[in-house]
Motif scaffolding. Structure first.
Motif, PDB file in Angstrom:
ATOM      1  N   ALA A  90       0.856  -1.200   0.000  1.00  0.00           N
ATOM      2  CA  ALA A  90       0.000   0.000   0.000  1.00  0.00           C
ATOM      3  C   ALA A  90       0.887   1.244   0.000  1.00  0.00           C
ATOM      4  O   ALA A  90       1.391   1.679   1.042  1.00  0.00           O
ATOM      5  CB  ALA A  90      -0.914  -0.012   1.214  1.00  0.00           C
ATOM      6  N   LYS A  92       0.434   4.331  -0.145  1.00  0.00           N
ATOM      7  CA  LYS A  92       0.054   5.503   0.654  1.00  0.00           C
ATOM      8  C   LYS A  92       0.675   5.508   2.051  1.00  0.00           C
ATOM      9  O   LYS A  92       0.863   6.556   2.635  1.00  0.00           O
ATOM     10  CB  LYS A  92      -1.480   5.577   0.777  1.00  0.00           C
ATOM     11  CG  LYS A  92      -2.105   4.356   1.441  1.00  0.00           C
ATOM     12  CD  LYS A  92      -3.617   4.501   1.577  1.00  0.00           C
ATOM     13  CE  LYS A  92      -4.387   4.262   0.305  1.00  0.00           C
ATOM     14  NZ  LYS A  92      -4.472   2.857  -0.161  1.00  0.00           N
ATOM     15  N   THR A 134      -6.796   1.052  -6.398  1.00  0.00           N
ATOM     16  CA  THR A 134      -7.789   0.604  -5.414  1.00  0.00           C
ATOM     17  C   THR A 134      -8.750   1.679  -4.942  1.00  0.00           C
ATOM     18  O   THR A 134      -9.589   1.406  -4.082  1.00  0.00           O
ATOM     19  CB  THR A 134      -7.080   0.039  -4.171  1.00  0.00           C
ATOM     20  OG1 THR A 134      -6.332   1.098  -3.590  1.00  0.00           O
ATOM     21  CG2 THR A 134      -6.190  -1.133  -4.520  1.00  0.00           C
ATOM     22  N   ARG A 178     -15.639  -3.585  -4.338  1.00  0.00           N
ATOM     23  CA  ARG A 178     -15.221  -3.422  -2.935  1.00  0.00           C
ATOM     24  C   ARG A 178     -16.405  -3.697  -2.013  1.00  0.00           C
ATOM     25  O   ARG A 178     -17.463  -3.069  -2.119  1.00  0.00           O
ATOM     26  CB  ARG A 178     -14.701  -2.003  -2.729  1.00  0.00           C
ATOM     27  CG  ARG A 178     -14.494  -1.582  -1.292  1.00  0.00           C
ATOM     28  CD  ARG A 178     -13.057  -1.757  -0.834  1.00  0.00           C
ATOM     29  NE  ARG A 178     -12.835  -1.186   0.475  1.00  0.00           N
ATOM     30  CZ  ARG A 178     -11.948  -0.246   0.743  1.00  0.00           C
ATOM     31  NH1 ARG A 178     -11.199   0.253  -0.218  1.00  0.00           N
ATOM     32  NH2 ARG A 178     -11.798   0.221   1.962  1.00  0.00           N
ATOM     33  N   LEU A 190     -12.177   1.249   7.681  1.00  0.00           N
ATOM     34  CA  LEU A 190     -12.345   1.825   6.335  1.00  0.00           C
ATOM     35  C   LEU A 190     -13.715   1.518   5.742  1.00  0.00           C
ATOM     36  O   LEU A 190     -14.157   2.184   4.808  1.00  0.00           O
ATOM     37  CB  LEU A 190     -11.219   1.323   5.418  1.00  0.00           C
ATOM     38  CG  LEU A 190      -9.839   1.817   5.851  1.00  0.00           C
ATOM     39  CD1 LEU A 190      -8.744   0.952   5.285  1.00  0.00           C
ATOM     40  CD2 LEU A 190      -9.641   3.265   5.465  1.00  0.00           C
ATOM     41  N   HIS A 221     -11.337  -4.376   2.917  1.00  0.00           N
ATOM     42  CA  HIS A 221     -10.292  -4.011   3.875  1.00  0.00           C
ATOM     43  C   HIS A 221     -10.924  -4.149   5.242  1.00  0.00           C
ATOM     44  O   HIS A 221     -11.899  -3.471   5.538  1.00  0.00           O
ATOM     45  CB  HIS A 221      -9.813  -2.578   3.622  1.00  0.00           C
ATOM     46  CG  HIS A 221      -8.545  -2.238   4.341  1.00  0.00           C
ATOM     47  ND1 HIS A 221      -8.419  -2.316   5.704  1.00  0.00           N
ATOM     48  CD2 HIS A 221      -7.332  -1.833   3.873  1.00  0.00           C
ATOM     49  CE1 HIS A 221      -7.183  -1.974   6.057  1.00  0.00           C
ATOM     50  NE2 HIS A 221      -6.504  -1.677   4.970  1.00  0.00           N
ATOM     51  N   SER A 224      -7.672  -0.976   9.428  1.00  0.00           N
ATOM     52  CA  SER A 224      -6.237  -0.901   9.671  1.00  0.00           C
ATOM     53  C   SER A 224      -5.930  -1.230  11.128  1.00  0.00           C
ATOM     54  O   SER A 224      -6.681  -0.870  12.018  1.00  0.00           O
ATOM     55  CB  SER A 224      -5.745   0.507   9.334  1.00  0.00           C
ATOM     56  OG  SER A 224      -4.399   0.462   8.980  1.00  0.00           O
ATOM     57  N   GLY A 261      -5.426  -4.619   3.344  1.00  0.00           N
ATOM     58  CA  GLY A 261      -4.338  -4.506   4.333  1.00  0.00           C
ATOM     59  C   GLY A 261      -4.884  -4.792   5.713  1.00  0.00           C
ATOM     60  O   GLY A 261      -5.778  -5.625   5.870  1.00  0.00           O
ATOM     61  N   GLY A 262      -4.348  -4.096   6.701  1.00  0.00           N
ATOM     62  CA  GLY A 262      -4.870  -4.228   8.060  1.00  0.00           C
ATOM     63  C   GLY A 262      -3.942  -4.956   9.019  1.00  0.00           C
ATOM     64  O   GLY A 262      -4.195  -4.974  10.222  1.00  0.00           O
ATOM     65  N   GLU A 297      -2.814  -6.280   0.461  1.00  0.00           N
ATOM     66  CA  GLU A 297      -2.304  -4.921   0.255  1.00  0.00           C
ATOM     67  C   GLU A 297      -1.768  -4.371   1.571  1.00  0.00           C
ATOM     68  O   GLU A 297      -2.327  -3.424   2.140  1.00  0.00           O
ATOM     69  CB  GLU A 297      -3.429  -4.008  -0.235  1.00  0.00           C
ATOM     70  CG  GLU A 297      -4.072  -4.432  -1.528  1.00  0.00           C
ATOM     71  CD  GLU A 297      -5.359  -3.634  -1.797  1.00  0.00           C
ATOM     72  OE1 GLU A 297      -5.748  -2.782  -0.976  1.00  0.00           O
ATOM     73  OE2 GLU A 297      -5.964  -3.882  -2.830  1.00  0.00           O
ATOM     74  N   PRO A 298      -0.706  -4.937   2.120  1.00  0.00           N
ATOM     75  CA  PRO A 298      -0.221  -4.476   3.414  1.00  0.00           C
ATOM     76  C   PRO A 298       0.442  -3.105   3.311  1.00  0.00           C
ATOM     77  O   PRO A 298       1.227  -2.858   2.386  1.00  0.00           O
ATOM     78  CB  PRO A 298       0.817  -5.544   3.789  1.00  0.00           C
ATOM     79  CG  PRO A 298       1.305  -6.059   2.472  1.00  0.00           C
ATOM     80  CD  PRO A 298       0.151  -5.974   1.522  1.00  0.00           C
ATOM     81  N   GLY A 299       0.112  -2.229   4.216  1.00  0.00           N
ATOM     82  CA  GLY A 299       0.777  -0.928   4.290  1.00  0.00           C
ATOM     83  C   GLY A 299       1.560  -0.852   5.579  1.00  0.00           C
ATOM     84  O   GLY A 299       2.771  -1.032   5.622  1.00  0.00           O
ATOM     85  N   ARG A 300       0.825  -0.646   6.684  1.00  0.00           N
ATOM     86  CA  ARG A 300       1.433  -0.452   8.002  1.00  0.00           C
ATOM     87  C   ARG A 300       2.451  -1.551   8.366  1.00  0.00           C
ATOM     88  O   ARG A 300       3.531  -1.264   8.873  1.00  0.00           O
ATOM     89  CB  ARG A 300       0.317  -0.458   9.050  1.00  0.00           C
ATOM     90  CG  ARG A 300       0.774  -0.142  10.450  1.00  0.00           C
ATOM     91  CD  ARG A 300      -0.370  -0.339  11.439  1.00  0.00           C
ATOM     92  NE  ARG A 300      -1.585   0.320  11.030  1.00  0.00           N
ATOM     93  CZ  ARG A 300      -1.867   1.599  11.243  1.00  0.00           C
ATOM     94  NH1 ARG A 300      -0.994   2.356  11.871  1.00  0.00           N
ATOM     95  NH2 ARG A 300      -3.006   2.123  10.828  1.00  0.00           N
ATOM     96  N   TYR A 414       1.968   6.078   7.887  1.00  0.00           N
ATOM     97  CA  TYR A 414       1.039   7.206   8.032  1.00  0.00           C
ATOM     98  C   TYR A 414       1.619   8.267   8.976  1.00  0.00           C
ATOM     99  O   TYR A 414       0.937   8.757   9.881  1.00  0.00           O
ATOM    100  CB  TYR A 414      -0.341   6.713   8.499  1.00  0.00           C
ATOM    101  CG  TYR A 414      -0.841   5.548   7.668  1.00  0.00           C
ATOM    102  CD1 TYR A 414      -1.223   5.733   6.335  1.00  0.00           C
ATOM    103  CD2 TYR A 414      -0.884   4.250   8.189  1.00  0.00           C
ATOM    104  CE1 TYR A 414      -1.637   4.669   5.547  1.00  0.00           C
ATOM    105  CE2 TYR A 414      -1.296   3.177   7.402  1.00  0.00           C
ATOM    106  CZ  TYR A 414      -1.663   3.395   6.093  1.00  0.00           C
ATOM    107  OH  TYR A 414      -2.074   2.337   5.317  1.00  0.00           O
TER     108      TYR A 414
END
Ligand code: PLP
Length: 435
Positions: A90, A92, A134, A178, A190, A221, A224, A261-262, A297-300, A414
């Motif tokens: 992710a 962002k 996305t 979605r 989300l 999702h 998060s 993600g999450g 879609e992993p971000g954190r 973030y």
């Protein structure tokens, strides 16, 4: 323990048996140290390994230290725990060139949500055609721009969004619908903003097919910083059921399931290990048909451990509610994750990590050791003129003076991405370490 004990070690007599031999001091069952202490030990070792103090001496403060190796380590862990799942980072969460290059070199792809993110990926030489777009709400110009760069998979969650694809050649564009699975327990739910309820999804799929828009599959999702496998298990089971029903009804075959993600990281509290969450996810996926590709879609999880923040005390005041230290970074800057997400990375005085310059003087060293064991609850505030700019209250820290450094791990997600320039304060510089 007395001051003397702390300085020269305890001289208390050992217990002796009748025969004069020392009694074995049976150890109490080892207790696991509290989370903060475990994090402190790990951070102290890390700070020494990357020579944190030297980095600050060279680059000043505040300072983000971005570690490319940690990006790779996190991706490796995801791949180990979810081996059959494709990873789309992710963007962002930490859209920094060094992160993009590390993810690309690892062989993972990206999820993107804007033209700016696509520009960044292209500048870093990423083949953007493999990315998933996305954002459930975008302009026709956004869609066209992404399409012209090679993106073929987009996300929709409403009839108005489906209508925006009317001008594109439908034969090579596919959408993911979605779905919303509310999870008020997550730090950022989300589904309160995006997604169609599973019961209403059939009508949207129907509309896509009538608009001759290929539905490649579904995405969701679960929120998060989700700390249990249950939300994924429920969402996967419900989505697979929906897929089966719609495949039969429309005589189509869905090809992609996107779990979003999450995945959580440990800030001021421990979280379940990835292995535990992944076990639940793998169990739920066992019911998926073999041809179905699964992505995350992993971000954190990838970006948070990759950055460490160093700040400095620039002022101190004893106010009616106790001692305040004013730092050179705050919630409008690097700590923007506090108001936005209510997540709280641990904050340590550099002296607690041994990351302060070493003194030659033995007495000064001993005094410092004692002082770092003394804790005073303080308020930490940021540098802007706004009273919202408070980072922590009642945080027990060793006594601090002007110029002393503070260190926070887990500061990549973030934070840099969401910081503002409020009060004319410059963005926190980033120094990149690792291979
Ligand atoms: C569509 C989408 N995918 C993935 C992510 C990353 O989520 P996380 O950082 O919780 O892994 C987000 C975060 O907002 C998102 O909106």
């Amino acid at each position: 323990m007395t001051l003397h004990d702390q300085l020269v070690g305890s001289t208390r007599p050992r217990r002796l048996a009748r025969d004069g031999r020392p009694v074995a001091q049976g150890r109490a069952p080892a207790e696991r140290p509290p989370h903060r202490e475990l994090v402190r030990r790990e951070l102290a070792a890390y700070a020494s390994r990357i020579r944190l103090h030297e980095l600050v001496r060279e680059h000043g403060s505040p300072l983000f230290v971005l570690d490319r190796d940690r990006v790779t380590t996190q991706l490796l862990e995801l791949r180990r725990e979810l081996p059959d799942v494709r990873i789309h980072f992710a963007t962002k969460s930490l859209p920094h060139p060094a992160v993009i290059r590390a993810v690309d070199a690892f062989g993972a792809s990206f999820e993107v949500a804007s033209r700016g993110e696509l520009d960044l990926l292209e500048r870093e030489g990423v083949q953007v055609g493999r990315c998933l777009h996305t954002h459930p709400v975008k302009t026709v110009a956004d869609i066209t721009s992404a399409y012209l760069r090679g993106i073929r998979t987009f996300v929709v969650d409403s009839p108005s969004e489906v209508a925006k694809f009317a001008g594109l050649p439908c034969c090579d564009v596919g959408v993911l619908v979605r779905l919303s699975f509310p999870n008020p327990g997550a730090k950022s739910d989300l589904s309160s903003k995006f997604g169609v309820e599973p019961d209403a999804a059939a009508a949207l799929v129907d509309l896509c097919l009538r608009s001759r828009l290929k539905v490649r599959g579904f995405t969701f999702h679960v929120g998060s910083q989700t700390t249990s496998a249950e939300p994924w298990k429920r969402a996967i089971a419900r989505t697979l059921e929906l897929m089966r029903t719609l495949e039969e009804r429309h005589d189509v075959r869905f090809e992609l399931l996107d779990l979003g993600g999450g995945f959580p990281v440990a800030y001021d509290e421990p979280v379940p290990a990835l292995g535990e969450l992944a076990r639940g996810i793998r169990e739920a996926l066992a019911a998926a048909p073999e041809h179905l590709a699964v992505v995350i879609e992993p971000g954190r999880f990838v970006s948070a451990p990759a950055m460490t923040l160093v700040t400095r005390v620039v002022g101190t005041n004893d106010r009616p509610d106790g001692r305040w230290h004013y730092l050179d970074d705050g919630v409008y800057g690097a700590y923007s994750n506090i108001p936005a997400e209510d997540v709280h990375a641990p904050i340590f005085a550099a002296a607690e990590l041994g990351a302060q310059p070493a003194s030659e003087d033995a007495f000064e060293r001993a005094t410092r050791r004692i002082l770092t064991r003394t804790r005073v609850p303080v308020t930490l505030a940021g540098p802007t003129c706004d009273s919202v700019d408070v980072i922590a209250r009642g945080l027990p820290l060793p006594p601090l003076g002007g110029g002393d450094l503070l260190v926070s791990p887990m500061m990549g997600a973030y934070t840099w991405a969401t910081a503002t320039g409020f009060n004319g304060i410059a963005p926190t510089p980033v120094v990149v370490v690792g291979h």
